[in-house]
Design an enzyme around this catalytic site. Structure first.
Site, PDB file in Angstrom:
ATOM      1  N   GLU A   1       6.619  -6.917  -4.403  1.00 53.11           N
ATOM      2  CA  GLU A   1       6.868  -5.581  -3.867  1.00 53.11           C
ATOM      3  C   GLU A   1       8.357  -5.260  -3.910  1.00 53.11           C
ATOM      4  OE1 GLU A   1       3.551  -4.266  -0.988  1.00 53.11           O
ATOM      5  OE2 GLU A   1       4.967  -5.458   0.161  1.00 53.11           O
TER       6      GLU A   1
ATOM      7  N   GLU B   1       9.466  -5.810   5.234  1.00 47.72           N
ATOM      8  CA  GLU B   1       9.856  -5.276   6.552  1.00 47.72           C
ATOM      9  C   GLU B   1      10.105  -6.413   7.530  1.00 47.72           C
ATOM     10  OE1 GLU B   1       6.528  -2.606   6.904  1.00 47.72           O
ATOM     11  OE2 GLU B   1       7.360  -1.450   5.245  1.00 47.72           O
TER      12      GLU B   1
ATOM     13  N   GLY C   1       6.873   2.781   0.364  1.00 44.00           N
ATOM     14  CA  GLY C   1       6.862   3.974   1.208  1.00 44.00           C
ATOM     15  C   GLY C   1       7.770   5.090   0.712  1.00 44.00           C
TER      16      GLY C   1
ATOM     17  N   ASN D   1      -2.362  -2.543   3.754  1.00 45.25           N
ATOM     18  CA  ASN D   1      -1.473  -3.044   4.804  1.00 45.25           C
ATOM     19  C   ASN D   1      -1.205  -1.887   5.759  1.00 45.25           C
ATOM     20  OD1 ASN D   1       0.552  -4.115   6.364  1.00 45.25           O
ATOM     21  ND2 ASN D   1       2.121  -4.046   4.766  1.00 45.25           N
TER      22      ASN D   1
ATOM     23  N   LYS E   1       0.304  -1.899   8.563  1.00 46.21           N
ATOM     24  CA  LYS E   1       1.561  -1.983   9.334  1.00 46.21           C
ATOM     25  C   LYS E   1       1.263  -1.669  10.811  1.00 46.21           C
ATOM     26  CE  LYS E   1       3.808  -0.906   5.042  1.00 46.21           C
ATOM     27  NZ  LYS E   1       4.958  -0.422   4.309  1.00 46.21           N
TER      28      LYS E   1
ATOM     29  N   SER F   1       4.051   2.041  -3.142  1.00 50.26           N
ATOM     30  CA  SER F   1       3.545   3.373  -3.490  1.00 50.26           C
ATOM     31  C   SER F   1       2.357   3.352  -4.452  1.00 50.26           C
ATOM     32  CB  SER F   1       4.684   4.250  -4.042  1.00 50.26           C
ATOM     33  OG  SER F   1       5.702   4.389  -3.065  1.00 50.26           O
TER      34      SER F   1
ATOM     35  N   HIS G   1       6.457 -10.154   4.330  1.00 47.44           N
ATOM     36  CA  HIS G   1       6.590  -8.747   3.924  1.00 47.44           C
ATOM     37  C   HIS G   1       8.060  -8.331   4.072  1.00 47.44           C
ATOM     38  CE1 HIS G   1       6.322  -4.384   3.956  1.00 47.44           C
ATOM     39  NE2 HIS G   1       5.216  -4.545   3.257  1.00 47.44           N
TER      40      HIS G   1
HETATM   41  P1  PGA Z   1       3.396   1.603   0.430  1.00 48.42           P
HETATM   42  O1  PGA Z   1       3.642   0.199   1.168  1.00 48.42           O
HETATM   43  O2  PGA Z   1       2.134   1.467  -0.365  1.00 48.42           O
HETATM   44  O3  PGA Z   1       3.297   2.618   1.533  1.00 48.42           O
HETATM   45  O4  PGA Z   1       4.581   1.826  -0.458  1.00 48.42           O
HETATM   46  C1  PGA Z   1       3.382  -1.017   0.524  1.00 48.42           C
HETATM   47  C2  PGA Z   1       3.657  -2.176   1.448  1.00 48.42           C
HETATM   48  O5  PGA Z   1       4.596  -2.123   2.250  1.00 48.42           O
HETATM   49  O6  PGA Z   1       2.934  -3.203   1.405  1.00 48.42           O
END
Ligand code: PGA
Length: 245
Positions: free
Chosen positions: A161, A94, A167, A9, A11, A207, A92
């Site tokens: 998630e 976010e 992140g 992803n 983003k 992560s 997601h």
């Molecule tokens: P990350 O993000 O692997 O950087 O933790 C995962 C995601 O938001 O799908």
């Protein structure tokens, strides 16, 4: 046997030229029948990404559930369909947190995507506050119950998630990740029966990288990963797919 599905992803990262260079570099290296490898790129890169990717499935990061109309800034499923996209990430965290995406909207988007033969990747997960208050199970069950209502679940992937692991470098332990993916599977079983639940693929996200993926995939209920940061670097993206075989 559920085939692993690993989706990067991106983003809001990279440009068209960077995307073309990335896919040209890694596409042949991730060719395998053993894993579904995907990349979710920003809207502006979808067409170019799709034109060069032979092995990597290309995904959008959002869509609107309405067919067309006065929805400034939005992109409909039929517009994505025209690009022959493979997947679309929806719900997601976010988007839920910053753009008020609800489970009800996610459910409508999923139904539209399925009708257009684009695989929805439905994200669910609890916040740190909810995790610390012991509400993970309740939050995840409710989210799955609404986002996955009345869908052809054979055509859906779910990504668990935990928001506190995205992140942050804090991966949920493989035991916690597996336990919650198991709760997701059980919720699907309550809604659709054990046959459907045993076939649905559930990703873990938060992560994940080329080092921890192998271990996560040994767990019963974890069938893949949705990967942010580690999917932006060609070497670690390739490692993620190779280590998932
Ligand atoms: P990350 O993000 O692997 O950087 O933790 C995962 C995601 O938001 O799908």
């Amino acid at each position: 046997m559920r085939k692993p599905i690993i989706v990067g992803n991106w983003k809001m990262n990279k440009t068209i030229s960077e995307t073309l260079a990335f896919i040209n570099e890694v596409d042949a290296l991730v060719a395998t029948d053993a894993v579904d490898a995907g990349l979710a790129v920003p809207f502006t890169m979808l067409k170019d990404a799709k034109s060069v990717a032979k092995n990597i499935k290309i995904a959008a990061q959002n869509c609107h559930f309405e067919e067309s109309g006065a929805f400034t800034g939005e992109v409909s499923v039929s517009m994505l369909k025209e690009l022959n996209l493979d997947y679309c990430v929806i719900g997601h965290s976010e988007r839920r947190q910053m753009f008020n995406e609800t489970d009800e909207a996610v459910n409508k988007k999923a139904a539209k995507l399925i009708a257009s033969d684009i695989l929805p990747i439905i994200c669910v997960g609890e916040t740190l506050e909810e995790f610390e208050a012991g509400k993970t199970e309740e939050v995840v069950r409710n989210s799955v119950a609404v986002s996955c209502a009345n869908l052809e679940m054979e055509k859906v992937v779910i990504a668990y998630e935990p928001v506190w692991a995205i992140g942050t470098g804090k991966t949920a332990t493989k035991e916690i990740a597996n336990e919650v993916c198991g709760i997701v599977r059980n919720q699907i079983e309550l809604m659709y029966g054990s046959d459907v639940a045993s076939k649905v693929r559930i990703q873990y996200g938060g992560s994940v990288n080329d080092k921890n993926i192998k271990d996560l995939l040994t767990m019963e209920h974890i069938d893949g990963a949705l990967v942010g940061g580690a999917s932006l670097v060609a070497e670690s993206y390739t490692g993620l797919i190779v280590n998932s075989k």
